[in-house]
Write a protein that holds these residues in place. Structure first.
Motif, short mmCIF file in Angstrom:
data_model
loop_
_atom_site.label_atom_id
_atom_site.label_comp_id
_atom_site.label_asym_id
_atom_site.label_seq_id
_atom_site.Cartn_x
_atom_site.Cartn_y
_atom_site.Cartn_z
N PHE A 10 0.80 -1.07 -0.18
CA PHE A 10 0.02 -0.03 0.19
C PHE A 10 0.82 1.19 0.08
O PHE A 10 0.64 2.36 -0.82
N LEU A 11 1.84 1.34 0.61
CA LEU A 11 2.75 2.39 1.05
C LEU A 11 3.88 2.70 -0.11
O LEU A 11 4.48 3.60 -0.20
N LYS A 17 2.48 7.52 0.04
CA LYS A 17 3.50 7.48 1.11
C LYS A 17 3.52 8.85 1.54
O LYS A 17 4.00 9.12 2.84
N GLU A 18 3.45 9.90 0.82
CA GLU A 18 3.52 11.35 0.96
C GLU A 18 2.60 11.73 1.85
O GLU A 18 2.68 12.51 2.78
N LEU A 19 1.31 11.15 1.43
CA LEU A 19 0.16 11.62 2.38
C LEU A 19 0.17 10.98 3.81
O LEU A 19 0.13 11.84 4.97
N GLN A 21 3.34 10.31 5.18
CA GLN A 21 4.39 11.12 5.88
C GLN A 21 3.82 12.40 6.37
O GLN A 21 3.84 12.82 7.77
N SER A 22 2.89 12.97 5.72
CA SER A 22 2.27 14.12 6.04
C SER A 22 1.34 13.93 7.14
O SER A 22 1.23 14.78 8.32
N TYR A 23 0.55 12.89 7.44
CA TYR A 23 -0.32 12.52 8.50
C TYR A 23 0.76 12.38 9.59
O TYR A 23 0.27 12.65 10.99
N LEU A 24 1.97 11.52 9.50
CA LEU A 24 2.61 11.39 10.85
C LEU A 24 3.19 12.60 11.40
O LEU A 24 3.49 12.82 12.59
N ILE A 35 -6.59 8.69 4.40
CA ILE A 35 -5.64 7.33 4.22
C ILE A 35 -6.60 5.80 4.29
O ILE A 35 -6.36 4.94 3.73
N GLU A 36 -7.40 5.89 5.10
CA GLU A 36 -8.40 4.61 5.23
C GLU A 36 -9.19 4.26 4.34
O GLU A 36 -9.31 3.22 3.81
N LYS A 37 -9.71 5.52 3.50
CA LYS A 37 -10.58 5.28 2.48
C LYS A 37 -9.59 4.64 1.12
O LYS A 37 -10.07 3.79 0.60
N MET A 38 -8.39 5.19 1.08
CA MET A 38 -7.33 4.63 0.15
C MET A 38 -6.90 3.29 0.40
O MET A 38 -6.87 2.53 -0.56
#
Length: 187
Positions: A10-11, A17-19, A21-24, A35-38
């Protein structure tokens, strides 16, 4: 380091992966839901691929089974009678001979048959056989060829020679016995 193969896969997508990292770095509910939807979409794609893979496997096995069934039940039968004299489809197929032996290419003459058969009744029965049947019996029983030698000469299997020989001998026996019964009934 991530151990889960599904998550690793998935990553692998750069955008995801960018999304992630942004979330972290800055966790928000919107990013989390995205992210959950994806991830759900990714999981559905994997399920769909798995389903297609299993379906293709099943359908290919079903197709293979159908082909084997058709080949078993719809065989080309070359030894069916096509006329009242016992002619077969196999007799219509041209022979591709491996060797060109003069002895084989010459037909069995009726004078040779008369010399072999002292019994007129047996001679008459053998005279009604096809050239191929006469030649096979002549080479096997008079010239003492083996079935293997004859099979090589004709370019067919040993089993095919054996089948023709056995069929022809049964035919001769049957006609000879019925002729003898007719003769007994007339006398």
């Amino acid at each position: 380091m991530i151990q889960n193969r599904l998550l690793k896969n998935f990553l692998n997508d750069a955008e995801i992966k960018e999304l992630y990292q942004s979330y972290l770095e800055k966790p928000t509910t919107c990013k989390k839901e995205m992210i959950e939807k994806m991830f759900q979409i990714h999981g559905r794609k994997i399920q769909l691929l798995s389903y297609f893979s299993k379906t293709l496997t099943f359908e290919s096995q079903k197709f293979d089974k159908k082909i084997r069934h058709n080949n078993k039940w719809n065989q080309l039968i070359l030894d069916q009678n096509i006329d009242e004299r016992g002619g077969k489809f196999l007799d219509l197929v041209a022979d591709e001979q491996c060797y060109y032996d003069v002895e084989f290419n010459t037909p069995v003459e009726s004078s040779e048959l008369e010399m072999i058969f002292e019994d007129k009744q047996l001679y008459d029965i053998v005279s009604t056989l096809t050239e191929k049947q006469k030649k096979i019996l002549y080479l096997l029983f008079v010239k003492n060829w083996t079935e293997e030698e004859l099979a090589i000469e004709l370019g067919v299997s040993k089993q095919a020679i054996n089948k023709v020989k056995n069929y022809t001998l049964r035919k001769i026996k049957k006609e000879y016995e019925s002729a003898n019964r007719r003769n007994l009934n007339t006398n």
